[in-house]
Scaffold this active site. Sequence first.
Site, PDB file in Angstrom:
ATOM      1  N   ASN A  14      -1.039  -3.095  -9.619  1.00  0.00           N
ATOM      2  CA  ASN A  14      -1.253  -4.294  -8.807  1.00  0.00           C
ATOM      3  C   ASN A  14      -2.747  -4.362  -8.505  1.00  0.00           C
ATOM      4  O   ASN A  14      -3.249  -3.606  -7.679  1.00  0.00           O
ATOM      5  CB  ASN A  14      -0.443  -4.188  -7.506  1.00  0.00           C
ATOM      6  CG  ASN A  14      -0.763  -5.327  -6.550  1.00  0.00           C
ATOM      7  OD1 ASN A  14      -1.329  -6.345  -6.952  1.00  0.00           O
ATOM      8  ND2 ASN A  14      -0.391  -5.156  -5.285  1.00  0.00           N
ATOM      9  N   LYS A  16      -4.321  -6.720  -7.115  1.00  0.00           N
ATOM     10  CA  LYS A  16      -4.611  -7.528  -5.913  1.00  0.00           C
ATOM     11  C   LYS A  16      -5.712  -8.549  -6.239  1.00  0.00           C
ATOM     12  O   LYS A  16      -5.795  -9.028  -7.372  1.00  0.00           O
ATOM     13  CB  LYS A  16      -4.999  -6.623  -4.747  1.00  0.00           C
ATOM     14  CG  LYS A  16      -4.031  -5.469  -4.577  1.00  0.00           C
ATOM     15  CD  LYS A  16      -4.177  -4.746  -3.279  1.00  0.00           C
ATOM     16  CE  LYS A  16      -3.340  -3.508  -3.287  1.00  0.00           C
ATOM     17  NZ  LYS A  16      -3.144  -2.916  -1.988  1.00  0.00           N
ATOM     18  N   HIS A 105       5.341  -8.393  -1.713  1.00  0.00           N
ATOM     19  CA  HIS A 105       4.423  -7.292  -1.429  1.00  0.00           C
ATOM     20  C   HIS A 105       4.091  -7.294   0.069  1.00  0.00           C
ATOM     21  O   HIS A 105       4.031  -8.357   0.696  1.00  0.00           O
ATOM     22  CB  HIS A 105       3.142  -7.459  -2.256  1.00  0.00           C
ATOM     23  CG  HIS A 105       2.239  -6.269  -2.170  1.00  0.00           C
ATOM     24  ND1 HIS A 105       1.357  -6.078  -1.129  1.00  0.00           N
ATOM     25  CD2 HIS A 105       2.099  -5.189  -2.977  1.00  0.00           C
ATOM     26  CE1 HIS A 105       0.710  -4.935  -1.305  1.00  0.00           C
ATOM     27  NE2 HIS A 105       1.148  -4.366  -2.429  1.00  0.00           N
ATOM     28  N   GLU A 107       1.451  -7.025   1.664  1.00  0.00           N
ATOM     29  CA  GLU A 107       0.304  -7.849   2.083  1.00  0.00           C
ATOM     30  C   GLU A 107       0.707  -9.313   2.199  1.00  0.00           C
ATOM     31  O   GLU A 107       0.170 -10.042   3.031  1.00  0.00           O
ATOM     32  CB  GLU A 107      -0.868  -7.640   1.107  1.00  0.00           C
ATOM     33  CG  GLU A 107      -1.519  -6.281   1.340  1.00  0.00           C
ATOM     34  CD  GLU A 107      -2.136  -5.648   0.117  1.00  0.00           C
ATOM     35  OE1 GLU A 107      -2.356  -6.342  -0.885  1.00  0.00           O
ATOM     36  OE2 GLU A 107      -2.381  -4.425   0.176  1.00  0.00           O
ATOM     37  N   GLU A 177       7.469   0.781  -0.895  1.00  0.00           N
ATOM     38  CA  GLU A 177       6.061   0.946  -0.546  1.00  0.00           C
ATOM     39  C   GLU A 177       5.909   0.988   0.970  1.00  0.00           C
ATOM     40  O   GLU A 177       5.859  -0.084   1.622  1.00  0.00           O
ATOM     41  CB  GLU A 177       5.250  -0.236  -1.084  1.00  0.00           C
ATOM     42  CG  GLU A 177       5.281  -0.362  -2.583  1.00  0.00           C
ATOM     43  CD  GLU A 177       4.016  -1.036  -3.090  1.00  0.00           C
ATOM     44  OE1 GLU A 177       3.276  -0.399  -3.859  1.00  0.00           O
ATOM     45  OE2 GLU A 177       3.754  -2.184  -2.703  1.00  0.00           O
ATOM     46  N   GLY A 183      -3.013   1.529   0.379  1.00  0.00           N
ATOM     47  CA  GLY A 183      -4.465   1.384   0.480  1.00  0.00           C
ATOM     48  C   GLY A 183      -5.099   2.252   1.554  1.00  0.00           C
ATOM     49  O   GLY A 183      -6.260   2.057   1.915  1.00  0.00           O
ATOM     50  N   SER A 223      -0.861   4.618  -2.198  1.00  0.00           N
ATOM     51  CA  SER A 223      -1.895   5.638  -2.407  1.00  0.00           C
ATOM     52  C   SER A 223      -1.569   6.615  -3.534  1.00  0.00           C
ATOM     53  O   SER A 223      -1.901   7.803  -3.456  1.00  0.00           O
ATOM     54  CB  SER A 223      -2.188   6.383  -1.097  1.00  0.00           C
ATOM     55  OG  SER A 223      -2.713   5.476  -0.137  1.00  0.00           O
TER      56      SER A 223
HETATM   57  C1  PEP Z   1      -0.082  -1.661  -3.722  1.00  0.00           C
HETATM   58  O1  PEP Z   1      -0.934  -2.529  -3.630  1.00  0.00           O
HETATM   59  O2  PEP Z   1       1.064  -2.002  -4.021  1.00  0.00           O
HETATM   60  C2  PEP Z   1      -0.454  -0.269  -3.494  1.00  0.00           C
HETATM   61  C3  PEP Z   1       0.471   0.630  -3.537  1.00  0.00           C
HETATM   62  O3  PEP Z   1      -1.789  -0.018  -3.238  1.00  0.00           O
HETATM   63  P1  PEP Z   1      -2.494   1.441  -3.239  1.00  0.00           P
HETATM   64  O4  PEP Z   1      -2.032   2.179  -4.458  1.00  0.00           O
HETATM   65  O5  PEP Z   1      -3.950   1.147  -3.244  1.00  0.00           O
HETATM   66  O6  PEP Z   1      -2.042   2.132  -1.977  1.00  0.00           O
END
Ligand code: PEP
Length: 270
Positions: A14, A16, A105, A107, A177, A183, A223
């Site tokens: 992803n 973003k 997601h 976000e 997640e 992040g 992460s």
């Molecule tokens: C994500 O955006 O779905 C995500 C898991 O980000 P990150 O790996 O940066 O934590």
Amino acid sequence: MGESQLRVPLLAANWKMNKTVGETLSFAGAFIPEVQSLLDSQDPWPEILICPPFTSIPALSSALASYPVAIGAQDVYWQEKGAFTGEISPLMLKDLGCRYVIVGHSERRHVIGETGELVAKKVRAALDAGLKPVLCVGETLVQREQGDALKVNADMTREGLSLVKREESSHVVIAYEPVWAIGTGKEARPDDAAEVISHIRETVDSVYGGNASEDVRVLYGGSVKSGNIRSFMTREEIDGALVGGASLDPVEFARLALTVLRARPDRRAR
Ligand code: PEP
């Protein structure tokens, strides 16, 4: 837990709101040589998916057209067409060669304010257009600290699947997640991720009856990087990863792909 042939490991990126078209092409040019030896061999290959911003989808699609890398989008609207300024329809994504779309997601839920009801409609619309939705669920830190993580994820799973029929459920990928891990550099403990994912599977079974979850891939995200992905991939509950930050670097993303492959030589995509 039985393992279905359908549950090929999936490594999903992803991006973003990152990368211009030029940066996208540089990524493709650097990523392919990193995995060339794997592509040339007859070894099994995990399913790799990259979800760039909408603006980079055509360029990435053409750059990777002859490689086993699927392209997806990060969001979609739930109507086919019409007066919905700024939105992109499932058919438009299909038209660009997308096979997957991320839906719900954290976000979008927490920053943009998307509701669970809207997420369920998007899952439905994606399936109607022949796209595989990657349905994201995950608890906040407060919800985890209050001991509500299992219930929150079960509720989000049930709501996200509320418009999906049993026979379509294997086309849905669920990504667990935890919001506090996205992040932040603070990944979940693999045991905790496996516990929630087992509960998500039980929820899928309770929605459809029987053992429907055996055909549904459930990923971990939050992460993930090359230094920790193995600890998730060695858990049989976890079918792959959704990766944000670490997927932006082609060398790091290639390392993730190789690790997913080596952790799961038993399941193949080709
Ligand atoms: C994500 O955006 O779905 C995500 C898991 O980000 P990150 O790996 O940066 O934590």
